[in-house]
Design a protein around this motif. Structure first.
Motif, PDB file in Angstrom:
ATOM      1  N   LYS A 197       1.143  -1.152  -0.029  1.00 26.86           N
ATOM      2  CA  LYS A 197       0.405   0.160   0.087  1.00 26.86           C
ATOM      3  C   LYS A 197       0.606   1.226   0.320  1.00 26.86           C
ATOM      4  CE  LYS A 197      -3.509   0.249   2.078  1.00 26.86           C
ATOM      5  NZ  LYS A 197      -4.370   0.738   3.529  1.00 26.86           N
ATOM      6  N   TRP A 218       0.346  -2.247  -5.080  1.00 24.16           N
ATOM      7  CA  TRP A 218      -0.732  -3.033  -5.807  1.00 24.16           C
ATOM      8  C   TRP A 218      -1.159  -2.568  -6.638  1.00 24.16           C
ATOM      9  CZ3 TRP A 218      -5.526  -0.822  -5.785  1.00 24.16           C
ATOM     10  CH2 TRP A 218      -5.499   0.302  -4.421  1.00 24.16           C
ATOM     11  N   ARG A 219      -0.544  -1.278  -6.774  1.00 26.06           N
ATOM     12  CA  ARG A 219      -2.042  -0.475  -7.453  1.00 26.06           C
ATOM     13  C   ARG A 219      -1.731  -0.767  -9.493  1.00 26.06           C
ATOM     14  NH1 ARG A 219      -1.125   5.761  -6.110  1.00 26.06           N
ATOM     15  NH2 ARG A 219      -0.449   4.473  -4.418  1.00 26.06           N
ATOM     16  N   ASN A 223      -0.731  -2.916 -11.693  1.00 26.27           N
ATOM     17  CA  ASN A 223      -2.026  -4.320 -11.848  1.00 26.27           C
ATOM     18  C   ASN A 223      -3.619  -3.061 -12.751  1.00 26.27           C
ATOM     19  OD1 ASN A 223      -1.877  -6.367 -13.349  1.00 26.27           O
ATOM     20  ND2 ASN A 223      -2.932  -7.179 -11.343  1.00 26.27           N
ATOM     21  N   LYS A 224      -2.827  -2.192 -13.114  1.00 23.20           N
ATOM     22  CA  LYS A 224      -4.371  -1.785 -13.499  1.00 23.20           C
ATOM     23  C   LYS A 224      -5.640  -1.560 -12.744  1.00 23.20           C
ATOM     24  CE  LYS A 224      -2.862  -2.662 -18.490  1.00 23.20           C
ATOM     25  NZ  LYS A 224      -2.726  -3.522 -18.280  1.00 23.20           N
ATOM     26  N   GLY A 225      -5.566  -1.488 -11.186  1.00 27.18           N
ATOM     27  CA  GLY A 225      -6.836  -0.952 -10.367  1.00 27.18           C
ATOM     28  C   GLY A 225      -6.756  -2.182  -9.903  1.00 27.18           C
ATOM     29  N   LYS A 226      -6.630  -3.219  -9.964  1.00 26.21           N
ATOM     30  CA  LYS A 226      -6.608  -4.742  -9.183  1.00 26.21           C
ATOM     31  C   LYS A 226      -5.229  -4.988  -8.518  1.00 26.21           C
ATOM     32  CE  LYS A 226      -8.964  -6.831 -13.750  1.00 26.21           C
ATOM     33  NZ  LYS A 226      -8.668  -7.654 -14.516  1.00 26.21           N
ATOM     34  N   CYS A 227      -6.078  -6.141  -7.089  1.00 26.09           N
ATOM     35  CA  CYS A 227      -4.439  -6.422  -6.609  1.00 26.09           C
ATOM     36  C   CYS A 227      -3.486  -6.596  -7.518  1.00 26.09           C
ATOM     37  CB  CYS A 227      -4.842  -7.187  -5.600  1.00 26.09           C
ATOM     38  SG  CYS A 227      -6.235  -5.956  -4.303  1.00 26.09           S
ATOM     39  N   ARG A 266      -9.919  -7.249  -6.067  1.00 29.44           N
ATOM     40  CA  ARG A 266      -9.741  -6.196  -5.990  1.00 29.44           C
ATOM     41  C   ARG A 266      -9.570  -5.768  -4.962  1.00 29.44           C
ATOM     42  NH1 ARG A 266     -11.047  -4.290 -11.386  1.00 29.44           N
ATOM     43  NH2 ARG A 266     -12.276  -5.489 -12.212  1.00 29.44           N
ATOM     44  N   PRO A 267      -9.070  -4.228  -4.840  1.00 32.19           N
ATOM     45  CA  PRO A 267      -8.942  -3.992  -3.611  1.00 32.19           C
ATOM     46  C   PRO A 267     -10.109  -3.636  -2.591  1.00 32.19           C
ATOM     47  CG  PRO A 267      -8.592  -2.089  -5.077  1.00 32.19           C
ATOM     48  CD  PRO A 267      -9.068  -3.735  -5.602  1.00 32.19           C
ATOM     49  N   CYS A 322      -6.807  -4.705  -0.962  1.00 32.76           N
ATOM     50  CA  CYS A 322      -5.816  -5.810  -1.288  1.00 32.76           C
ATOM     51  C   CYS A 322      -4.810  -6.008   0.094  1.00 32.76           C
ATOM     52  CB  CYS A 322      -4.446  -5.781  -2.186  1.00 32.76           C
ATOM     53  SG  CYS A 322      -5.088  -4.767  -3.122  1.00 32.76           S
TER      54      CYS A 322
END
Length: 185
Positions: free
Chosen positions: A85, A90-91, A93-97, A140-141, A143
């Protein structure tokens, strides 16, 4: 893009436009660089030089990212979730964890030695490093990451410009040593 880069690119476009417009009045309506004034030529060369110098080379940027994502050195570490964080990893990956990340606890200069005299190759470290692996099963966050206990592992990195730019894998086995050139696709 920084404001300076934007300004330099804008000036370059304005210069190019003024050069092209000054030749549009010619009978043949064609661009002839031989008739460019020395001032226009020198201004264009200076702007081109400034623009190219203002962009860091890709290998340098990738090396800095590699260190930010993977090399901890003597910096504090509490847990994977906080680290991922705080560093914003974590970001990536295009908004995915980001499902997995490996942390190497060594000085950057020591990790960099893996790529000594190497460019465009992947190399295994000659020595083991203290490593912690972070993993999440969430896509998804928020994460939440679990981490392994610190282990001593060999690491395999991609080298560009004699610097590591990507962590490929880790291994407990010592038989996987040395460097390999990329295979043709």
């Amino acid at each position: 893009m920084s404001p300076v880069q934007f300004l330099l690119i804008t000036l370059g476009i304005v210069l190019l436009g003024s050069v092209l417009c000054s030749y549009s009045d010619q009978a043949e309506n064609s661009f002839n660089p031989v008739t460019m004034s020395p001032f226009q030529f020198m201004l264009g060369m200076v702007l081109l030089g400034l623009i190219s110098c203002s962009y860091p080379n890709q290998a340098g940027r990738n090396y800095d990212e590699f260190n930010r994502r993977h090399v901890r050195g003597n910096r504090t570490f509490t847990n994977c979730t906080d680290f991922m964080k705080r560093e914003g990893i974590w970001r990536l990956n295009k908004g995915k964890c980001k499902p997995f990340n490996t942390l190497i606890f060594a000085k950057t200069a020591v990790v960099k030695k893996i790529c000594l005299n190497q460019n465009g190759t992947t190399c295994w470290s000659k020595n083991k490093f203290k490593v912690v692996e972070c993993a999440t099963s969430k896509s998804r966050p928020p994460c939440i990451y679990k981490q392994t206990d610190p282990r001593k592992l060999y690491v395999k990195v991609k080298c560009e410009g004699m610097r590591p730019v990507h962590l490929n894998e880790t291994s407990e086995k010592s038989y996987k040593r040395g460097c390999t050139a990329p295979t043709a696709s």
